[in-house]
Motif scaffolding. Structure first.
Motif: not given
Length: 261
Positions: A61, A66, A184, A188
């Motif tokens: 991530y 993210l 996302p 993350g």
């Protein structure tokens, strides 16, 4: 028994990989109900188990940018003091029975709240997107950092007492407070916060002598291949199918602990 612990880790890891729902919501109840492990040991060991198993996911991530680090810091500025205060409170309680009663009750409440977050995650996101352009939302944005810190305090206490809440509950709160973030990025950001929080809470419990390191090792041995297989199969399954199943399971387990408490 060692094989059974690793098998439990394998099953929970597989479900985590399959659904993306935090292992604490499943592992702690399994350790208590199936294996008869005292709640204090189960919660404490599962905190470090969660930190280890989730830790590997952070890098992908972060590499994809993210993770919203400012939001992570806001959450941690509330959750870490909340966790440390909870650990201090536990040290002051008289007798193991009082601690276990509090942990069982908190575990039940956390599981029920987590099941609600799982059931209604899509609806929460839809409503949050609807509200983001309203006058109320514009006015509330100035308070958002303070609300984030306050919610961090609540998560810190819940996670330290039950090992549940850093995943699904954290995600639901971020969806409500930061609806413009992509899913996302929310996942993350919540993941990094969860890893740091569970590591600190687990270390605190370890300092109190509550962690079973042998149990932890066997759980991790089983969970790693489980997460790998589950994550590959999970891409083929619809969340519309898995979310109601997981939500129902967590609700049933949570009510069991609430009623028993």
């Amino acid at each position: 028994m060692e094989f059974a612990y690793s098998f439990a880790g394998l099953v929970v890891g597989f479900i985590v990989g399959l659904t993306g729902i935090g292992g604490g919501a499943l592992m702690t109840p399994i350790l208590i109900v199936v294996f008869g492990i005292p709640p204090v040991t189960a919660v404490s060991t599962d905190l470090l188990y969660a930190a280890i198993t989730k830790g590997g996911g952070i890098f992908s991530y972060a590499k994809k940018k993210l993770v919203e680090y400012k939001i992570v810091l806001l959450l941690l500025s509330g959750s870490l003091p909340g966790s440390l205060l909870t650990l201090h409170y536990l040290k002051g309680l008289d007798g193991l029975e009082q601690i276990e009663h509090l942990m069982n009750l908190t575990l039940g409440v956390s599981l029920v709240l987590t099941s609600i977050a799982v059931f209604f995650r899509n609806k929460i996101r839809a409503k949050a997107l609807e509200w983001q352009d309203t006058a109320f939302a514009h006015h509330g944005r100035r308070w958002r950092p303070y609300i984030t810190v306050a919610m961090g305090v609540v998560l810190g206490g819940l996670v330290t007492l039950s090992s549940v809440g850093a995943g699904a509950l954290g995600t639901a709160l971020l969806i409500l407070l930061y609806p413009r973030m992509s899913m996302p990025a929310i996942v993350g950001t919540d993941l990094l916060h969860a890893v740091v929080l569970t590591a600190v809470a687990g270390a605190g419990h370890y300092g109190m002598g509550n962690v079973d390191l042998t149990l932890l090792i066997y759980l991790v041995i089983g969970s790693l291949p489980g997460v790998f297989v589950g994550s590959h199969l999970g891409t083929r399954l619809s969340p519309k199918v898995m979310q109601p199943i997981m939500g129902s399971l967590l609700l049933a387990i949570g009510l069991r602990f609430v009623l028993a408490g």
